[in-house]
Design a protein around this motif. Structure first.
Motif, PDB file in Angstrom:
ATOM      1  N   PRO A 194       8.325  -9.337  -1.577  1.00 56.85           N
ATOM      2  CA  PRO A 194       7.073  -9.878  -2.142  1.00 56.85           C
ATOM      3  C   PRO A 194       6.203  -8.721  -2.751  1.00 56.85           C
ATOM      4  O   PRO A 194       6.057  -7.630  -2.367  1.00 56.85           O
ATOM      5  N   THR A 195       5.274  -9.648  -3.448  1.00 55.64           N
ATOM      6  CA  THR A 195       4.374  -8.901  -4.015  1.00 55.64           C
ATOM      7  C   THR A 195       3.179  -7.677  -3.404  1.00 55.64           C
ATOM      8  O   THR A 195       2.668  -7.010  -3.593  1.00 55.64           O
ATOM      9  N   TYR A 196       3.260  -8.043  -1.930  1.00 57.22           N
ATOM     10  CA  TYR A 196       1.961  -7.163  -1.184  1.00 57.22           C
ATOM     11  C   TYR A 196       2.777  -6.002  -0.723  1.00 57.22           C
ATOM     12  O   TYR A 196       2.129  -5.705   0.064  1.00 57.22           O
ATOM     13  N   MET A 197       3.994  -6.121  -0.810  1.00 59.20           N
ATOM     14  CA  MET A 197       4.518  -4.708  -0.189  1.00 59.20           C
ATOM     15  C   MET A 197       4.033  -3.038  -0.767  1.00 59.20           C
ATOM     16  O   MET A 197       2.551  -3.131  -1.285  1.00 59.20           O
ATOM     17  N   SER A 198       3.940  -2.492  -0.115  1.00 56.90           N
ATOM     18  CA  SER A 198       2.623  -1.534   0.548  1.00 56.90           C
ATOM     19  C   SER A 198       2.866  -0.456  -0.817  1.00 56.90           C
ATOM     20  O   SER A 198       2.411   0.881  -1.295  1.00 56.90           O
ATOM     21  N   SER A 199       4.424  -0.270  -1.191  1.00 60.88           N
ATOM     22  CA  SER A 199       4.817   0.608  -2.083  1.00 60.88           C
ATOM     23  C   SER A 199       6.578  -0.236  -2.714  1.00 60.88           C
ATOM     24  O   SER A 199       6.863   0.063  -1.762  1.00 60.88           O
ATOM     25  N   ARG A 200       5.751   0.036  -3.722  1.00 60.35           N
ATOM     26  CA  ARG A 200       7.608  -1.285  -4.420  1.00 60.35           C
ATOM     27  C   ARG A 200       8.366   0.319  -4.499  1.00 60.35           C
ATOM     28  O   ARG A 200       9.394  -0.391  -4.763  1.00 60.35           O
ATOM     29  N   ALA A 201       8.388   1.567  -4.028  1.00 59.60           N
ATOM     30  CA  ALA A 201       9.451   2.105  -5.169  1.00 59.60           C
ATOM     31  C   ALA A 201      10.019   2.844  -2.927  1.00 59.60           C
ATOM     32  O   ALA A 201      11.643   3.377  -3.575  1.00 59.60           O
ATOM     33  N   ARG A 247      19.927   5.387  -1.869  1.00 59.16           N
ATOM     34  CA  ARG A 247      19.471   5.022  -3.622  1.00 59.16           C
ATOM     35  C   ARG A 247      17.671   5.690  -3.818  1.00 59.16           C
ATOM     36  O   ARG A 247      17.037   5.551  -2.470  1.00 59.16           O
ATOM     37  N   GLU A 248      17.171   5.567  -4.615  1.00 56.01           N
ATOM     38  CA  GLU A 248      16.792   5.679  -5.257  1.00 56.01           C
ATOM     39  C   GLU A 248      15.923   5.207  -6.955  1.00 56.01           C
ATOM     40  O   GLU A 248      16.500   4.195  -7.072  1.00 56.01           O
ATOM     41  N   PHE A 249      14.459   5.040  -6.391  1.00 51.65           N
ATOM     42  CA  PHE A 249      13.493   4.310  -6.476  1.00 51.65           C
ATOM     43  C   PHE A 249      13.363   4.293  -8.686  1.00 51.65           C
ATOM     44  O   PHE A 249      13.969   5.485  -8.965  1.00 51.65           O
ATOM     45  N   VAL A 250      13.788   3.465  -9.323  1.00 43.90           N
ATOM     46  CA  VAL A 250      14.017   3.926 -10.555  1.00 43.90           C
ATOM     47  C   VAL A 250      11.974   3.033 -11.074  1.00 43.90           C
ATOM     48  O   VAL A 250      11.667   3.631 -11.820  1.00 43.90           O
ATOM     49  N   ALA A 251      12.137   2.001 -11.318  1.00 43.16           N
ATOM     50  CA  ALA A 251      10.892   1.095 -11.913  1.00 43.16           C
ATOM     51  C   ALA A 251      10.816  -0.232 -11.004  1.00 43.16           C
ATOM     52  O   ALA A 251      11.450  -1.172 -10.472  1.00 43.16           O
ATOM     53  N   ALA A 252       9.772  -1.057 -10.946  1.00 43.56           N
ATOM     54  CA  ALA A 252       9.202  -1.906 -10.423  1.00 43.56           C
ATOM     55  C   ALA A 252       8.579  -2.433 -10.972  1.00 43.56           C
ATOM     56  O   ALA A 252       6.768  -1.602 -12.385  1.00 43.56           O
ATOM     57  N   SER A 299       8.554 -16.402  -9.842  1.00 47.67           N
ATOM     58  CA  SER A 299       7.107 -15.747 -10.682  1.00 47.67           C
ATOM     59  C   SER A 299       6.271 -14.876  -9.069  1.00 47.67           C
ATOM     60  O   SER A 299       5.334 -14.220  -9.342  1.00 47.67           O
ATOM     61  N   TRP A 300       6.373 -14.593  -8.015  1.00 50.14           N
ATOM     62  CA  TRP A 300       6.219 -14.726  -6.373  1.00 50.14           C
ATOM     63  C   TRP A 300       6.584 -13.829  -6.338  1.00 50.14           C
ATOM     64  O   TRP A 300       6.090 -12.818  -4.639  1.00 50.14           O
ATOM     65  N   TYR A 301       7.680 -13.476  -6.885  1.00 50.89           N
ATOM     66  CA  TYR A 301       8.392 -11.556  -6.481  1.00 50.89           C
ATOM     67  C   TYR A 301       8.134 -10.703  -7.287  1.00 50.89           C
ATOM     68  O   TYR A 301       7.994 -10.363  -8.633  1.00 50.89           O
ATOM     69  N   ALA A 302       7.885  -9.339  -6.183  1.00 50.18           N
ATOM     70  CA  ALA A 302       8.074  -8.600  -7.161  1.00 50.18           C
ATOM     71  C   ALA A 302       9.398  -7.927  -7.700  1.00 50.18           C
ATOM     72  O   ALA A 302      10.147  -8.422  -6.896  1.00 50.18           O
ATOM     73  N   MET A 303       9.460  -7.466  -8.937  1.00 42.77           N
ATOM     74  CA  MET A 303      11.343  -6.957  -8.975  1.00 42.77           C
ATOM     75  C   MET A 303      11.242  -5.364  -9.147  1.00 42.77           C
ATOM     76  O   MET A 303      10.381  -4.838  -9.790  1.00 42.77           O
ATOM     77  N   GLY A 304      12.394  -5.329  -8.703  1.00 45.65           N
ATOM     78  CA  GLY A 304      12.719  -3.727  -8.695  1.00 45.65           C
ATOM     79  C   GLY A 304      13.727  -3.214  -9.006  1.00 45.65           C
ATOM     80  O   GLY A 304      14.859  -3.904  -8.596  1.00 45.65           O
ATOM     81  N   TRP A 305      13.914  -2.241 -10.081  1.00 46.53           N
ATOM     82  CA  TRP A 305      15.226  -1.348 -10.181  1.00 46.53           C
ATOM     83  C   TRP A 305      15.871  -0.103  -9.190  1.00 46.53           C
ATOM     84  O   TRP A 305      14.600   0.725  -9.121  1.00 46.53           O
ATOM     85  N   PHE A 306      16.428  -0.316  -8.269  1.00 45.12           N
ATOM     86  CA  PHE A 306      16.663   1.307  -7.775  1.00 45.12           C
ATOM     87  C   PHE A 306      18.592   1.267  -8.867  1.00 45.12           C
ATOM     88  O   PHE A 306      19.241   1.021  -8.874  1.00 45.12           O
ATOM     89  N   ARG A 307      18.606   3.133  -8.067  1.00 44.87           N
ATOM     90  CA  ARG A 307      20.168   3.195  -8.874  1.00 44.87           C
ATOM     91  C   ARG A 307      20.902   4.273  -7.495  1.00 44.87           C
ATOM     92  O   ARG A 307      20.038   4.490  -7.203  1.00 44.87           O
ATOM     93  N   GLN A 308      21.285   4.112  -7.324  1.00 46.75           N
ATOM     94  CA  GLN A 308      22.724   5.120  -6.884  1.00 46.75           C
ATOM     95  C   GLN A 308      23.653   5.992  -7.241  1.00 46.75           C
ATOM     96  O   GLN A 308      24.643   5.501  -7.487  1.00 46.75           O
TER      97      GLN A 308
END
Length: 122
Positions: free
Chosen positions: A97-104, A45-50, A30-39
């Motif tokens: 980390p949840t404090y990341m500057s850009s989730r993408a 590799r590109e951002f999909v969702a977070a 629960s402490w982590y931000a989670m993202g999906w990327f694709r390539q």
């Protein structure tokens, strides 16, 4: 060490749906931000969702894909509807980390899964 394992990829016709899952081995999911990327082949590799406290999406998938998480199961999901051939790629989940500057941003994430192939036929 944090391990991520994706599943749910496969071959689907255009207009179809798939749901990807990513199980994360950590006591502090629960402490982590989670993202999906694709390539896709030959592409970066590109951002999909977070998802953290809120969700964010790439413009190319907005309205078709939905990211969600179930903290009790250490799992993040990506529901993909109205799939298009251009969605074909290896899909990766990532934790940061949840404090990341850009989730993408790929560089903001610390941990990555091995990827799952999604192929959309026309």
């Amino acid at each position: 060490q944090v391990h991520l394992v994706e599943s749910g990829g496969g071959l689907v016709q255009a207009g179809g749906s798939l749901r990807l899952s990513c199980v994360v081995s950590t006591r502090t999911f629960s402490w982590y931000a989670m993202g999906w990327f694709r390539q896709a082949p030959g592409k970066e590799r590109e951002f999909v969702a977070a998802i953290s406290g809120s969700t964010s999406y790439a413009d190319s998938v907005k309205g078709r894909f939905t990211i969600s998480r179930e903290n009790a199961k250490n799992t993040v999901y990506l529901q993909m509807n109205s799939l298009k051939p251009e969605d074909t790629a290896v899909y990766y989940c990532a934790a940061g980390p949840t404090y990341m500057s850009s989730r993408a941003a790929v560089d903001e994430y610390d941990y990555w899964g091995q990827g799952t192939q999604v192929t959309v036929s026309s």
